[in-house]
Design an enzyme around this catalytic site. Structure first.
Site, short mmCIF file in Angstrom:
data_model
loop_
_atom_site.label_atom_id
_atom_site.label_comp_id
_atom_site.label_asym_id
_atom_site.label_seq_id
_atom_site.Cartn_x
_atom_site.Cartn_y
_atom_site.Cartn_z
N PHE A 97 0.81 -1.22 0.00
CA PHE A 97 0.00 0.00 0.00
C PHE A 97 0.85 1.28 0.00
O PHE A 97 0.54 2.23 0.69
CB PHE A 97 -0.98 0.03 1.19
CG PHE A 97 -1.65 -1.29 1.50
CD1 PHE A 97 -2.15 -2.09 0.49
CD2 PHE A 97 -1.78 -1.73 2.81
CE1 PHE A 97 -2.77 -3.31 0.77
CE2 PHE A 97 -2.40 -2.94 3.10
CZ PHE A 97 -2.90 -3.73 2.08
N HIS A 98 1.91 1.31 -0.82
CA HIS A 98 2.79 2.47 -0.87
C HIS A 98 2.90 3.05 -2.28
O HIS A 98 4.01 3.34 -2.74
CB HIS A 98 4.19 2.10 -0.38
CG HIS A 98 4.28 1.71 1.05
ND1 HIS A 98 5.40 1.08 1.59
CD2 HIS A 98 3.41 1.85 2.08
CE1 HIS A 98 5.19 0.85 2.87
NE2 HIS A 98 4.00 1.32 3.19
N PRO A 99 1.82 3.27 -3.01
CA PRO A 99 1.96 3.83 -4.36
C PRO A 99 2.45 5.28 -4.32
O PRO A 99 1.96 6.09 -3.54
CB PRO A 99 0.55 3.74 -4.94
CG PRO A 99 -0.35 3.79 -3.74
CD PRO A 99 0.40 3.06 -2.66
#
Length: 554
Positions: A489-491
Site C-alpha cells: 500500500f505504498h503507491p
C-alpha cells in the site's frame, strides 16, 4: 446553493494526510479563506480509531475507495485489492500506523534529481521535526542515557503528529530479532535517523493505544477557525483551466459535486491537489493535463501534454509463513471465545494487547546481498498467519515474515478509463517487470529462510508453510513471489517533480504543475523515486515543506 461561498483563497482537494496538514497550516492565518474538499465521510467510523480496526476499514466502502489493479503479468495475472483511504485522514485512517521516514540517501537523491536543496536530508529533517511529538522526548531526556541530545537532534516534540512505542511484545518476535542479530543484523532503537539498517519494534502513530490519524492531529485543532471550510462527501469532477496572460494557462478553480449538485468554486490564489497517487493523476487527466493520446482517446481537450500517471512505484511484500511450536501466537490466542474476550478486556481496560496492534510489529532493514551499498529490504514480522488479507487466522500456531524490495526498478501507470470522474482509474503497477526486481525477490526469500534457521528461532522448530522448501531456484522463487506477494500500500510517483528541463517531470521542484499557473500537487504522487520505507510520514514532510512555499508565494 447560494448559501455556499463560491470563492476561496485556497482550494485543497483531498482530506487525507497531506490535505489535513495543509488545511491546518494555510488556515492558521485568518486572512486566508481555505476550502478542504474530501470525497469520503468524516472519520467518525469507530473502527478507524481502534488500531486493529484496519481489518474492518480496508475493503469497506465506508473508508476505502475499493480499488483493484489490472491483471498483473509479474504476479502471474493476479488482480490485487488496492486500498486507498476515503475518509477524513485518508490513508492515515486505514494504514499500518508505522512511523517511518526512509533513508537520508532518498532525500539527497531527490535534491539531485530536482536541483532543489530544500529536499536534501538535512532540510527534510527540519520539516519532519516541525510537526512531530515523539514519545522519547516526553520527559526531556532519553531514559536509557539520561540525555535528550541524540533524540532531539533527530526528532521533534510538541507537534501535532504523535509517535509512540507499541504497547505490546511477543516472545516469538523477540526471538526473531535475536535470530536476525545472529545473522549479522544490528539492533536499533530508532529506524528514523537517516540509516534504518537494523532490527527492532516499529514506532507507531498512536496516542494512548488509539490510532492517531491526520484528521485528529491537524484538523481537530483547526476546525473552529472561521476561515476554514470542510466539505465531506464532495468529489471533484474536474479542474477549471483557462487561458491567462500571454498565452499561458491558469487553474482558476474546480467543479465539485457536493450535495447532489455541481458547484464551481473559484480559487483566488491556488488549487492544491492532494488526492493521492491514484486520484491526483485521475483528476489531472480528466481536467486535460496528461498524455495527449490518452486524453484524446477519451474526448478530453488537451491543455498540457504531460506524463501524468506514469512512473507508478510501489512496495511489493512477499509473505512467508512458518508454523511454530512451543510459543504463543495470535492464531492460538484468538482461537477461542474466551481468548477473544480476554483480548477485548485487555484493550478496554489497558489499551494494550492484540487490539492495539499495528498490522506489523517488528521490523528489520537489511541488504539482499553483500554487494548492495545500503539496506534494500524491509521486513514486517507478525505473530500470526492467514491465507490472504481479510481471511480467518490459521488454526495452527504460526508467524508471518513479510519482506519487500525497498527500491524497485519496475514502473507502472495510472490511467483514466473514461472521461467520467466517477469511473475508477486503471491501476497497472507492473510488479516484478525487471530482472533486478525478480533477483531481489528470490534473494529475499532465501534470506528469510536463513534468519529462520538461526539458533534463536530453532527452539520453536519452524516449518515453512508458505511458499514451501521445495522451491529453491531463482526462477521458482521469483514465480512464487508472483503467486504470494501483495502490495504493501505504498503507491507513489505518478505526478513526479523534477528539474524544469526534465521531460518526465510533471511538476517543478516546488510542486507547481508545469505549464499551468495556480495549480500545485502535494501528496505522495510527487516523489521522483520511492522512499526506502513506509510512505505516510514522508507525505507529511512533503506537505509541511509545501505549506511554507505556498504561504510565501514560492
Amino acid at each position: 446553493m447560494s448559501e455556499f461561498n463560491k470563492e476561496f483563497d485556497f482550494i485543497i482537494i483531498g482530506g487525507g494526510s497531506a490535505g489535513c496538514l495543509l488545511a491546518n497550516r494555510l488556515s492558521a492565518d485568518p486572512a486566508n479563506q481555505v476550502l478542504l474538499v474530501e470525497a469520503g465521510k468524516p472519520d467518525t467510523y469507530p473502527w478507524i480509531h481502534i488500531p486493529v480496526g484496519y481489518l474492518y476499514c480496508i475493503g469497506n466502502p465506508r473508508a476505502d475507495w475499493m480499488y483493484n489493479t489490472e491483471p498483473d503479468k509479474g504476479l502471474n495475472g493476479r488482480i490485487l485489492r488496492y486500498p486507498r483511504g476515503k475518509t477524513l485522514g485518508g490513508c492515515s485512517s486505514i494504514n499500518g500506523m508505522i512511523y517511518m521516514r526512509g533513508q537520508s540517501r532518498d532525500y539527497d537523491n531527490w535534491a539531485k534529481l530536482t536541483g532543489e536543496d530544500a529536499w536534501n536530508w538535512e532540510n527534510a529533517l527540519d520539516s519532519f521535526k516541525a510537526h512531530e511529538d515523539h514519545y522519547k522526548l516526553d520527559d526531556g531526556a532519553d531514559p536509557a542515557t539520561g540525555s535528550n541530545s541524540r533524540f532531539s537532534d533527530m526528532h521533534g516534540h510538541g507537534g501535532e503528529w504523535r509517535i509512540e512505542k507499541q504497547r505490546l511484545h511477543w516472545d516469538v518476535l523477540d526471538k526473531f530479532a535475536d535470530a536476525a542479530v545472529e545473522m549479522g543484523v544490528e539492533r536499533t532503537d530508532d529506524f528514523n535517523s537517516g540509516d534504518n539498517s537494523g532490527v527492532g519494534y516499529f514506532d507507531v502513530n498512536q496516542r494512548s493505544g488509539w490510532r492517531w490519524n491526520t484528521s485528529k492531529a491537524f484538523l481537530r485543532p483547526a476546525k473552529t477557525r472561521q476561515n476554514l471550510t470542510i466539505w465531506t462527501e464532495a468529489q471533484v469532477e474536474k479542474l477549471k483551466i483557462e487561458p491567462a496572460n500571454e498565452g499561458s494557462l491558469r487553474c482558476v478553480g474546480a467543479l465539485i459535486n457536493y450535495g447532489g449538485s455541481s458547484i464551481f468554486i473559484r480559487a483566488k490564489r491556488e488549487v492544491i491537489l492532494s488526492a493521492g497517487s491514484i486520484n491526483s493523476p485521475q483528476i489531472l487527466q480528466i481536467s486535460g493535463i496528461g498524455p495527449a493520446p490518452l486524453l484524446k482517446a477519451h474526448g478530453i481537450e488537451v491543455h498540457v501534454d504531460a506524463p501524468v500517471g506514469e512512473n507508478l512505484q510501489d512496495h511489493l511484500q512477499i509473505r512467508a509463513v512458518f508454523k511454530v511450536k512451543g510459543t504463543r501466537t495470535l492464531n492460538t490466542v484468538a482461537k477461542s471465545l474466551f481468548g477473544k474476550a480476554m483480548i477485548g478486556a485487555e484493550y478496554l481496560f489497558k489499551r494494550s494487547g492484540p487490539m492495539s496492534m499495528a498490522p506489523s510489529q517488528l521490523g528489520a532493514f537489511t541488504r539482499s546481498d553483500p554487494s548492495r551499498s545500503h539496506a534494500n529490504l524491509e521486513y514486517h514480522v507478525q505473530p500470526l498467519s492467514l491465507e490472504a488479507f481479510g481471511e480467518d487466522l490459521h488454526d495452527f500456531p504460526a508467524m508471518t515474515v513479510s519482506v519487500c524490495n525497498l527500491n524497485p526498478t519496475s514502473r507502472g501507470t495510472v490511467q483514466i478509463r473514461s472521461n467520467d470522474y466517477r469511473d475508477p482509474p486503471k491501476i497497472s503497477p507492473n510488479y516484478l517487470a525487471t530482472e533486478d526486481d525478480r533477483k531481489v525477490a528470490a534473494d529475499s526469500l532465501r534470506q528469510v529462510r536463513e534468519i529462520m534457521a538461526q539458533p534463536s528461532m530453532q527452539i520453536y522448530e519452524p516449518e515453512e508453510y508458505k511458499p514451501g522448501i521445495q522451491y529453491q531456484s531463482d526462477d521458482d522463487l521469483a514465480k512464487l513471489a508472483g503467486d504470494i506477494a501483495n502490495t504493501i500500500f505504498h503507491p507513489v510517483g505518478t505526478v513526479k517533480m523534477g528539474r524544469s528541463d526534465d521531460p518526465t517531470a510533471v511538476l517543478d521542484p516546488h510542486l507547481r504543475v508545469k505549464g499551468v499557473d495556480g495549480l500545485r500537487v502535494v501528496d505522495a504522487s510527487i516523489m521522483p523515486e520511492i522512499v526506502s520505507g513506509n510512505t505516510n510520514s514522508p507525505t507529511l514532510m512533503i506537505a509541511e515543506k509545501a505549506a511554507g512555499w505556498i504561504l510565501s508565494g514560492q
